[in-house]
Design a protein around this motif. Structure first.
Motif, PDB file in Angstrom:
ATOM      1  N   SER A  18      81.869  60.464  64.545  1.00  0.00           N
ATOM      2  CA  SER A  18      81.700  59.170  65.199  1.00  0.00           C
ATOM      3  C   SER A  18      80.728  59.332  66.368  1.00  0.00           C
ATOM      4  O   SER A  18      79.529  59.369  66.165  1.00  0.00           O
ATOM      5  CB  SER A  18      83.051  58.625  65.679  1.00  0.00           C
ATOM      6  N   LYS A  56      76.314  56.289  68.168  1.00  0.00           N
ATOM      7  CA  LYS A  56      76.733  57.302  67.191  1.00  0.00           C
ATOM      8  C   LYS A  56      76.085  58.628  67.543  1.00  0.00           C
ATOM      9  O   LYS A  56      75.081  58.681  68.260  1.00  0.00           O
ATOM     10  CB  LYS A  56      76.349  56.866  65.779  1.00  0.00           C
ATOM     11  N   ALA A  60      74.454  58.478  59.694  1.00  0.00           N
ATOM     12  CA  ALA A  60      75.692  58.650  58.930  1.00  0.00           C
ATOM     13  C   ALA A  60      75.631  59.820  57.961  1.00  0.00           C
ATOM     14  O   ALA A  60      76.602  60.570  57.813  1.00  0.00           O
ATOM     15  CB  ALA A  60      76.011  57.355  58.179  1.00  0.00           C
ATOM     16  N   THR A  61      74.497  60.004  57.307  1.00  0.00           N
ATOM     17  CA  THR A  61      74.403  61.084  56.322  1.00  0.00           C
ATOM     18  C   THR A  61      74.507  62.451  56.980  1.00  0.00           C
ATOM     19  O   THR A  61      75.107  63.373  56.421  1.00  0.00           O
ATOM     20  CB  THR A  61      73.076  60.983  55.536  1.00  0.00           C
ATOM     21  N   ARG A  63      76.075  63.096  59.878  1.00  0.00           N
ATOM     22  CA  ARG A  63      77.462  63.258  60.324  1.00  0.00           C
ATOM     23  C   ARG A  63      78.366  63.638  59.159  1.00  0.00           C
ATOM     24  O   ARG A  63      79.218  64.525  59.263  1.00  0.00           O
ATOM     25  CB  ARG A  63      77.961  61.956  60.961  1.00  0.00           C
ATOM     26  N   GLU A  90      80.944  54.412  58.928  1.00  0.00           N
ATOM     27  CA  GLU A  90      79.678  54.574  58.209  1.00  0.00           C
ATOM     28  C   GLU A  90      79.637  55.845  57.362  1.00  0.00           C
ATOM     29  O   GLU A  90      78.880  55.908  56.384  1.00  0.00           O
ATOM     30  CB  GLU A  90      78.511  54.618  59.196  1.00  0.00           C
ATOM     31  N   VAL A  91      80.412  56.869  57.729  1.00  0.00           N
ATOM     32  CA  VAL A  91      80.287  58.159  57.036  1.00  0.00           C
ATOM     33  C   VAL A  91      81.114  58.214  55.756  1.00  0.00           C
ATOM     34  O   VAL A  91      80.867  59.070  54.899  1.00  0.00           O
ATOM     35  CB  VAL A  91      80.694  59.342  57.945  1.00  0.00           C
ATOM     36  N   HIS A  94      79.725  58.579  52.243  1.00  0.00           N
ATOM     37  CA  HIS A  94      78.891  59.769  52.025  1.00  0.00           C
ATOM     38  C   HIS A  94      79.715  61.057  51.885  1.00  0.00           C
ATOM     39  O   HIS A  94      79.130  62.140  51.777  1.00  0.00           O
ATOM     40  CB  HIS A  94      77.903  59.924  53.179  1.00  0.00           C
TER      41      HIS A  94
END
Length: 337
Positions: A18, A56, A60-61, A63, A90-91, A94
């Motif tokens: 996060s 953040k 996201a990718t 993380r 968001e993660v 993925h």
């Protein structure tokens, strides 16, 4: 259910799925790592913990990849993010949950999103409790310190926690102390009816601000989790509110109810909150009372959980027996399959 096990001299992986840590607070994170090393742990920090931009730690990718790598690294035994944040959700798309090993993930706030998603998707228990920066003090209060004993409980075993004596009313960053928290206010667990409460069931929960967004997604398939992993046993929910108003909280709980999250519910625990801001004369006790009237299950509030420390360590998926009477609380968690 599958339960990880915290061994002595474990290696902690610290990643930020996060929020990362702003540069002016790097010393706090370094101090937390140093204190954990003093307690016999080894700490490995990922790149994401040192960066923060646009709410953040990283895209996201990135993380997701760092978290997945640490989870699948056999030399890392435990994952503790530095703290929560805003955009962990968001993660999730993925991550490859099919490759998640039996490894503890510990934290709260936005971190509760990865905790709940992991348990629902995999049947692996996760730990809602302290985050890493809260362990940066030279000492810990008894309630916070239980995280080690809870995570070192063997599958098939049980562990008991008791409500704290006092809690922290407000953060005093200008007044640092050997213990991170300044516990000054008497703790009082309260019940909606004012009567003693006993309830039991499989623990599930987290930060309402975060997890209500899982409704309608694979990460919020509570019905599927109950069928696949806990033989349709009843769920004992625990929630904490970071900064929702009373009407925001009410909307979120109604959304969960309409989505079927409270089918097979045996009771609900609500943590203390600095949120719960009243709207007109609509206060949080009204929210609890309305939910009690609708669900007809015991509700206990102002428990040791969430953003007003200290907090117990609640294990998603564990079978819990909870008692609340005369302002005191007791939680026994059984690590049963």
């Amino acid at each position: 259910m599958k339960y990880p096990f915290l061994k002595k001299q474990a290696t902690i992986g610290t990643t930020a799925p996060s929020s990362g840590v702003d540069e002016h607070l790097h010393d706090v994170l370094k101090r937390a790592c140093h204190q954990m090393e003093n307690r016999g742990y080894k700490v490995i920090c990922g790149e994401t913990v040192w960066t923060q931009s646009k709410a953040k730690s990283a895209p996201a990718t990135k993380r997701a990849a760092e978290l997945q790598t640490m989870l699948q690294d056999p030399s890392i035994n435990l994952i503790i993010p530095p703290w929560g944040g805003e955009l962990l959700i968001e993660v999730l798309e993925h991550l490859d949950f099919d490759c998640f090993p039996e490894k503890w993930i510990l934290g709260y706030s936005d971190t509760s999103g990865i905790l709940l998603a992991t348990t629902i998707m995999t049947g692996i228990a996760t730990a809602h409790g302290t985050n890493l920066v809260d362990l940066s003090g030279e000492t810990m209060d008894e309630t916070t310190a239980m995280w080690e004993k809870v995570l070192a409980t063997q599958a098939g075993g049980s562990v008991t926690q008791y409500s704290s004596e006092k809690y922290q009313k407000e953060w005093q960053f200008e007044n640092p102390s050997p213990c991170v928290f300044h516990l000054t206010e008497p703790t009082e667990w309260k019940t909606v009816t004012g009567e003693p409460v006993k309830m039991e069931g499989r623990l599930l929960g987290g930060c309402v601000d975060v997890i209500h967004h899982f409704v309608g997604t694979p990460f919020g398939d509570v019905k599927g989790f109950r069928q696949k992993y806990i033989n349709n046993e009843k769920v004992l929910w625990y929630f904490e509110n970071c900064d929702l108003s009373t009407t925001d909280l009410r909307r979120s709980l109604v959304q969960m109810k309409l989505a079927g999250w409270f089918e097979g519910c045996s009771g609900i625990l609500f943590g203390r909150s600095a949120g719960n801001h009243p709207v007109d004369d609509y206060v949080v006790e009204d929210v609890y009372q309305e939910l009690y009237q609708e669900l007809k299950v015991p509700i206990v509030y102002d428990v040791d959980c969430g953003h007003v420390p200290p907090q117990m360590t609640f294990i998603n998926g564990a079978y819990a027996e909870v008692e609340a009477e005369d302002g005191k609380g007791k939680v026994v968690q059984h690590f049963k399959g």
